[in-house]
Design a protein around this motif. Structure first.
Motif, short mmCIF file in Angstrom:
data_model
loop_
_atom_site.label_atom_id
_atom_site.label_comp_id
_atom_site.label_asym_id
_atom_site.label_seq_id
_atom_site.Cartn_x
_atom_site.Cartn_y
_atom_site.Cartn_z
N HIS A 121 8.76 -10.65 5.52
CA HIS A 121 7.81 -10.12 4.46
C HIS A 121 6.53 -9.79 4.75
O HIS A 121 5.59 -10.73 4.76
CB HIS A 121 8.01 -11.64 3.44
N HIS A 138 3.39 -6.57 4.16
CA HIS A 138 2.87 -5.42 3.51
C HIS A 138 1.78 -4.74 4.30
O HIS A 138 0.53 -5.00 3.87
CB HIS A 138 2.48 -5.86 2.10
N LYS A 174 13.92 -4.58 -3.18
CA LYS A 174 13.32 -5.55 -3.74
C LYS A 174 12.86 -5.07 -5.21
O LYS A 174 12.24 -4.16 -5.13
CB LYS A 174 12.02 -6.08 -2.94
N HIS A 224 8.91 -15.55 -1.83
CA HIS A 224 7.82 -16.49 -1.94
C HIS A 224 8.08 -17.50 -3.06
O HIS A 224 7.31 -17.67 -4.07
CB HIS A 224 6.55 -15.67 -1.90
N ASP A 284 4.58 -13.00 3.43
CA ASP A 284 3.92 -12.33 2.43
C ASP A 284 2.45 -11.53 2.65
O ASP A 284 1.62 -11.43 2.00
CB ASP A 284 4.09 -12.96 0.86
ZN LIG Z 1 5.43 -9.54 -1.03
#
Ligand SMILES: [Zn+2]
Length: 465
Positions: free
Chosen positions: A60, A62, A151, A240, A316
């Motif tokens: 996870h 970004h 997602k 998350h 994340d």
């Molecule tokens: Zn995320």
């Protein structure tokens, strides 16, 4: 190139034992006692007193995510380099389909960002902002191309938000094509109502970002999407998870045998809504779901990790500078870019908090930071294992080392750390990606562009387990 790792203790999800590891080219060729007596190699790594573990897998991240008028600051080069320093040898990042675009357009854009830049291997999930007949058909193609997860969001109305009928159709599609739906589960429309009321009352500080996003909004959305998955007969993975309200829903579903899975992140195990206080400085800790009350959430999340109600810890990772980026939300917490840096610290934080802290075994640590992510996301046993034939993604880990986390010394391209000044135990001495040493005792020895796109298999494990 043949490398022999000698005198270490191999720690895997299944158990720990003393053995040497022979790496030939990009893969593990042999595991056994006293291999030095029988093989000739170009390089020997002495792992005396160290653990030999499969490289971390962070599913996870970004990198360069566009959000709220700006971009997450780590590129695939800086972000994967920081990951490698922290003992992570594989990431799975989220390609984004913007509304009205084809999935293909978003996926191509992410391939372009990563190719020639990543220093470790990477895969992609696909964020779906539109569910239409066309994008549903595209999902099947993406599964076949090694991008088998999608997602969707019950949060962020007007941006990533999907209504229930879209989520249900996407679930039905993965039931047919073998893919997996990942859900950001918070009730975004309800959160927006509370957030607007708080702003109207003059409550504009970052702290109110945490207040607006009630735990029950996460619990409600988690319940809804798990039940939609049950109705579609498809497995589901909640990203998350932060709070007991949602955890109770997950446990109840799993106890009934529903193939529902979830991750939590270091920020929900180690940080709390208190960190969102302290005036605008709290913006450094703005992410969604927000940081929660320490009690009872931290203990319950650890218990869930121990008992396999939670399977994975990922980050994340979505870093925004405090200066110039988080500051966009001065006077209105809704305008603070959501996201925290973390890709570099995950393996060590979970080791320090979990293993040193006496909450999980070292084998379970390896499982939740490497092996389970590999299994759930179609990479096992190529990744996530110390086994003959597996990729030589290996970390020689020093469980005794101490270090202080700081933005001064970290390798993520962001101007602060959420864990500034924390003294922790554990650290990666040698990090190997497909047989090549990419970090050697704090020195970067890898190469931009070495990392390859990982074509992943469908989510078979999520259907069986
Ligand atoms: Zn995320």
């Amino acid at each position: 190139m043949r490398t022999l790792i000698v005198n270490g203790t191999i720690v895997t999800a299944d158990g720990s034992y003393q053995a040497d590891v022979l790496v030939d080219g990009e893969t593990i060729a042999q595991i056994g006692a006293n291999l030095a007596a029988t093989v000739t190699v170009e390089r020997t790594i002495d792992a005396t007193g160290r653990w030999v573990i499969p490289g971390g897998i962070d599913i996870h991240t970004h990198m360069e995510l566009p959000f709220g008028g700006t971009f997450a600051k780590d590129t695939f080069e800086t972000g994967t380099r920081a990951a490698a320093f922290g003992g992570t040898t594989t990431i799975v990042d989220f390609a984004v389909q913007s509304k009205g675009q084809a999935l293909r357009t978003g996926l191509d854009a992410w391939h372009a960002k990563a190719e020639g830049n990543a220093v470790i291997d990477y895969g992609f999930h696909m964020i779906m902002s539109d569910v239409t007949d066309d994008t549903l058909a595209e999902m099947d193609q993406l599964v076949a191309e090694g991008v088998p997860d999608f997602k969707l969001f019950t949060a962020y109305p007007g941006v990533f938000f999907s209504p229930d009928d879209h989520i249900f159709r996407a679930l039905q599609q993965t039931e047919k094509n073998g893919g997996l739906i990942l859900m950001h589960a918070e009730n975004g429309p309800a959160i927006d109502v509370v957030a607007a009321q708080l702003i109207a009352e003059g409550k504009t500080d970052p702290y109110y970002h945490g207040v607006a996003r009630y735990p029950v909004f996460e619990g409600e959305a988690t319940s809804r999407v798990i039940k939609l998955a049950e109705a579609a007969g498809a497995p589901i993975y909640i990203v998350h998870m932060s709070v007991v309200n949602a955890l109770n829903v997950l446990r109840e579903a799993r106890d009934r045998g529903v193939p529902a899975y979830a991750e939590t992140c270091p920020q929900y195990l180690f940080l709390s809504i208190e960190d969102l206080g302290n005036g605008f400085n709290g913006s450094k800790f703005v992410c969604s779901p927000p940081l929660r009350e320490k009690d009872p959430n931290w203990d319950e999340l650890w218990t869930a990790l121990r008992r396999n109600d939670l399977q994975v810890v990922s980050t994340d990772h979505c870093p925004f500078d405090f200066h110039g980026q988080k500051e966009m939300g001065r006077g209105d917490f809704r305008k603070i870019p959501n996201g925290l840096p973390g890709v570099e610290d995950r393996v060590d934080l979970v080791f320090n908090g979990g293993v040193v802290g006496g909450k999980i075994s070292k084998e379970r640590w390896v499982e939740i930071v490497s092996t389970e992510p590999a299994k759930l996301f179609g990479m096992y046993p190529r990744k996530g294992a110390i086994a003959v034939g597996s990729d030589a993604d290996i970390v020689v880990y020093d469980p005794e080392r101490s270090r202080t986390i700081s933005a001064e010394t970290h390798h993520m391209n962001v101007d602060y750390s959420c864990y500034e000044g924390w003294e922790i135990k554990g650290g990666s001495d040698v990090v190997m990606s497909r047989g090549s040493v990419v970090v050697d005792h704090g020195e970067f020895t890898g190469r931009k562009g070495y990392g390859q796109f990982l074509k992943r298999g469908p989510a078979e494990y999520a259907r069986k387990a």
